[in-house]
Design a protein around this motif. Structure first.
Motif, PDB file in Angstrom:
ATOM      1  N   TYR A   1       0.850  -1.184   0.000  1.00  0.00           N
ATOM      2  CA  TYR A   1       0.000   0.000   0.000  1.00  0.00           C
ATOM      3  C   TYR A   1       0.888   1.236   0.000  1.00  0.00           C
ATOM      4  N   VAL A   2       0.354   2.374  -0.388  1.00  0.00           N
ATOM      5  CA  VAL A   2       1.134   3.602  -0.531  1.00  0.00           C
ATOM      6  C   VAL A   2       1.768   4.078   0.771  1.00  0.00           C
ATOM      7  N   GLY A   3       1.150   3.835   1.898  1.00  0.00           N
ATOM      8  CA  GLY A   3       1.699   4.268   3.184  1.00  0.00           C
ATOM      9  C   GLY A   3       0.587   4.604   4.146  1.00  0.00           C
ATOM     10  N   SER A   4       0.890   4.773   5.404  1.00  0.00           N
ATOM     11  CA  SER A   4      -0.074   5.205   6.414  1.00  0.00           C
ATOM     12  C   SER A   4      -0.450   4.110   7.397  1.00  0.00           C
ATOM     13  N   ILE A   5      -1.390   4.454   8.292  1.00  0.00           N
ATOM     14  CA  ILE A   5      -1.976   3.483   9.207  1.00  0.00           C
ATOM     15  C   ILE A   5      -3.491   3.654   9.125  1.00  0.00           C
TER      16      ILE A   5
ATOM     17  N   GLY B   1      -5.536  11.820   7.771  1.00  0.00           N
ATOM     18  CA  GLY B   1      -4.434  12.657   7.330  1.00  0.00           C
ATOM     19  C   GLY B   1      -3.559  13.187   8.448  1.00  0.00           C
ATOM     20  N   GLU B   2      -4.004  13.019   9.691  1.00  0.00           N
ATOM     21  CA  GLU B   2      -3.222  13.525  10.824  1.00  0.00           C
ATOM     22  C   GLU B   2      -1.936  12.708  10.995  1.00  0.00           C
ATOM     23  N   LYS B   3      -0.851  13.401  11.286  1.00  0.00           N
ATOM     24  CA  LYS B   3       0.431  12.748  11.543  1.00  0.00           C
ATOM     25  C   LYS B   3       0.390  12.083  12.913  1.00  0.00           C
ATOM     26  N   VAL B   4       0.878  10.838  12.972  1.00  0.00           N
ATOM     27  CA  VAL B   4       0.939  10.111  14.239  1.00  0.00           C
ATOM     28  C   VAL B   4       2.288   9.426  14.394  1.00  0.00           C
ATOM     29  N   ALA B   5       2.673   9.254  15.652  1.00  0.00           N
ATOM     30  CA  ALA B   5       3.824   8.427  16.010  1.00  0.00           C
ATOM     31  C   ALA B   5       3.253   7.081  16.444  1.00  0.00           C
TER      32      ALA B   5
ATOM     33  N   TYR C   1       0.757   8.773   8.714  1.00  0.00           N
ATOM     34  CA  TYR C   1      -0.483   9.538   8.788  1.00  0.00           C
ATOM     35  C   TYR C   1      -1.662   8.570   8.802  1.00  0.00           C
ATOM     36  N   ILE C   2      -2.812   9.074   9.249  1.00  0.00           N
ATOM     37  CA  ILE C   2      -3.994   8.225   9.446  1.00  0.00           C
ATOM     38  C   ILE C   2      -4.853   8.146   8.189  1.00  0.00           C
ATOM     39  N   ILE C   3      -5.342   6.936   7.918  1.00  0.00           N
ATOM     40  CA  ILE C   3      -6.419   6.691   6.952  1.00  0.00           C
ATOM     41  C   ILE C   3      -7.599   6.160   7.754  1.00  0.00           C
ATOM     42  N   LYS C   4      -8.776   6.662   7.460  1.00  0.00           N
ATOM     43  CA  LYS C   4      -9.986   6.248   8.161  1.00  0.00           C
ATOM     44  C   LYS C   4     -10.344   4.808   7.807  1.00  0.00           C
ATOM     45  N   GLY C   5     -10.524   3.981   8.858  1.00  0.00           N
ATOM     46  CA  GLY C   5     -10.929   2.593   8.673  1.00  0.00           C
ATOM     47  C   GLY C   5     -12.427   2.424   8.888  1.00  0.00           C
ATOM     48  N   ARG C   6     -12.922   1.273   8.549  1.00  0.00           N
ATOM     49  CA  ARG C   6     -14.347   0.974   8.706  1.00  0.00           C
ATOM     50  C   ARG C   6     -14.779   1.093  10.157  1.00  0.00           C
ATOM     51  N   ARG C   7     -15.822   1.880  10.398  1.00  0.00           N
ATOM     52  CA  ARG C   7     -16.351   2.099  11.747  1.00  0.00           C
ATOM     53  C   ARG C   7     -16.786   0.780  12.373  1.00  0.00           C
ATOM     54  N   GLY C   8     -16.327   0.535  13.614  1.00  0.00           N
ATOM     55  CA  GLY C   8     -16.726  -0.659  14.356  1.00  0.00           C
ATOM     56  C   GLY C   8     -15.988  -1.920  13.963  1.00  0.00           C
ATOM     57  N   SER C   9     -15.020  -1.812  13.055  1.00  0.00           N
ATOM     58  CA  SER C   9     -14.328  -2.993  12.540  1.00  0.00           C
ATOM     59  C   SER C   9     -13.183  -3.464  13.440  1.00  0.00           C
ATOM     60  N   GLY C  10     -12.657  -2.565  14.275  1.00  0.00           N
ATOM     61  CA  GLY C  10     -11.476  -2.903  15.064  1.00  0.00           C
ATOM     62  C   GLY C  10     -10.203  -2.915  14.238  1.00  0.00           C
TER      63      GLY C  10
ATOM     64  N   GLY D   1       2.363   0.207   3.731  1.00  0.00           N
ATOM     65  CA  GLY D   1       3.601   0.673   3.131  1.00  0.00           C
ATOM     66  C   GLY D   1       4.828   0.117   3.826  1.00  0.00           C
ATOM     67  N   ALA D   2       5.943   0.839   3.716  1.00  0.00           N
ATOM     68  CA  ALA D   2       7.227   0.363   4.249  1.00  0.00           C
ATOM     69  C   ALA D   2       7.157   0.046   5.744  1.00  0.00           C
ATOM     70  N   ALA D   3       6.339   0.796   6.500  1.00  0.00           N
ATOM     71  CA  ALA D   3       6.225   0.566   7.948  1.00  0.00           C
ATOM     72  C   ALA D   3       5.653  -0.817   8.259  1.00  0.00           C
ATOM     73  N   ALA D   4       5.008  -1.446   7.279  1.00  0.00           N
ATOM     74  CA  ALA D   4       4.476  -2.798   7.497  1.00  0.00           C
ATOM     75  C   ALA D   4       5.600  -3.775   7.851  1.00  0.00           C
ATOM     76  N   ARG D   5       6.839  -3.445   7.490  1.00  0.00           N
ATOM     77  CA  ARG D   5       7.985  -4.299   7.845  1.00  0.00           C
ATOM     78  C   ARG D   5       8.331  -4.201   9.330  1.00  0.00           C
TER      79      ARG D   5
END
Length: 117
Positions: A22-26, A41-45, A58-67, A73-77
């Motif tokens: 994926y392009v990047g984010s959480i 879009g908010e920056k997070v540590a 940065y944050i991507i909105k996930g499905r509400r109630g999904s957990g 992206g690279a952070a997946a490593r």
């Protein structure tokens, strides 16, 4: 004087997916985002309690109630499915304002990543 202080924290959620291609984010369940006063879009540590890795994204909105907690992206490593994370955002405030500021801190169920009612 402006200082950087803790704005929001989602404490101890489990990684449900890691997507290297994926392009990047959480991706974070929208219920958790709302409870922690975080926005897309908010920056997070991100701190991985299992291996000590720390990264920013940065944050991507996930499905509400999904957990859903998906590191993309690279952070997946830096994570494995099932790892426990702390997700933190900061803000800049005037020093005097920061003295009385109270951050949003969320303690979801670590097994389901859902809000405890």
């Amino acid at each position: 004087m402006i200082i950087e202080v803790l704005k929001s924290k989602i404490h101890r959620v489990r990684v449900t997916q890691a997507d290297l291609n994926y392009v990047g984010s959480i991706t974070i369940d929208e219920d958790l985002m709302d409870a922690a006063n975080m926005i897309a879009g908010e920056k997070v540590a991100v701190v991985n309690n299992n291996n000590g890795a720390r990264f920013e994204t940065y944050i991507i909105k996930g499905r509400r109630g999904s957990g859903e907690i998906c590191v993309n992206g690279a952070a997946a490593r830096l994570v494995s499915v099932g790892d426990v994370l702390i997700i933190i955002s900061y803000c800049h405030l005037e020093f005097e304002q920061a003295k009385c500021f109270r951050p949003w801190i969320v303690f979801p169920d670590t097994n389901t990543n859902r809000l405890i009612k």
